[in-house]
Design an enzyme around this catalytic site. Sequence first.
Site, PDB file in Angstrom:
ATOM      1  N   LYS A 224      31.667 -52.308  56.375  1.00 23.30           N
ATOM      2  CA  LYS A 224      33.168 -52.243  55.330  1.00 23.30           C
ATOM      3  C   LYS A 224      34.147 -52.876  56.050  1.00 23.30           C
ATOM      4  CE  LYS A 224      32.689 -50.851  50.732  1.00 23.30           C
ATOM      5  NZ  LYS A 224      32.657 -49.962  49.199  1.00 23.30           N
ATOM      6  N   ARG A 258      27.125 -43.576  50.001  1.00 20.18           N
ATOM      7  CA  ARG A 258      26.547 -45.174  49.546  1.00 20.18           C
ATOM      8  C   ARG A 258      26.773 -46.178  51.192  1.00 20.18           C
ATOM      9  NH1 ARG A 258      27.693 -50.028  48.614  1.00 20.18           N
ATOM     10  NH2 ARG A 258      26.372 -51.381  46.438  1.00 20.18           N
TER      11      ARG A 258
END
Length: 281
Positions: A224, A258
Amino acid sequence: MRCAGTELDLSTPIIMGVLNITPDSFSDGGRWFSHGQADLDALRREASAMVEAGARILDIGGESTRPGATAVSPQQELDRVLPVFETLSREFDVVLSLDSSTPAVMRAAASAGAGLLNDVRAFQRDDALAVAADLGLPVCLMHMQGEPDTMQQAPKYADVLAEVQGFLKARATDCVNAGIPRSQIVIDPGFGFGKTLEHNLCLLAQLHRLTDLGFPVLVGLSRKSLIAKLTGREVDDRLPGSLALAMLAAQNGAGILRVHDVAETADVLRILQALRDVQNS
Ligand code: 7PJ
């Protein structure tokens, strides 16, 4: 947690591998989906590699939620993900998670073998909660401020931890009232979803305040943009940052990671487990 036919053991952290069936997701967009359809052979190979590397869950989504992403219709989402659920559920002994906010897609994916419902909008769309309860699958409730197209414009909180914690607690209560057992609820602070770097770091540093709510905590930090803000790296060069964040999150109590890079994250968890074994002996 009971995921359709499979019991998931969350006593130690487990890995959820990410498969985005979209042309535009930020890291694997277009890799498994191009010319209007999912590349089932490539997905089969990737799923096999992820399962082999230790993923207990594969998260399959047909809507990109990257900042500024364009909306998709329920039919488009169905066209993207249904063949993937049908194919992978036949061939692999792994929990298949649906990453979607759309009740019709939840129903169809459940019939095609989904074992977990992961909704970045925490089942706030009309009927989503009722459908999830009716399907009897575990749910992952994620916190997001705003909607993907605008969420990163000016995220603002008086107290980010208190707001995220309050939201997740209230949504979990709504789930229980809708008939979903507490043991079937997972919560997620939603890293990067309407949050600045400081907000994300504050949530990571105090992740234990979320595990204190009594539900397993899922975290999505892999590749991210907070890693870019800390290291200046482009998306393909964010593996070291992702692994550091995975270690910190697992140490701070995350139960489900995740991630895009399953084998590498499995090494991180092996190291953490070895340390815990020594500490507990
Ligand atoms: C998350 C997610 C996350 C949950 C995405 C990406 C962006 N679902 N879906 N948590 N992120 N529960 O692939 O990194 O953080 S989409």
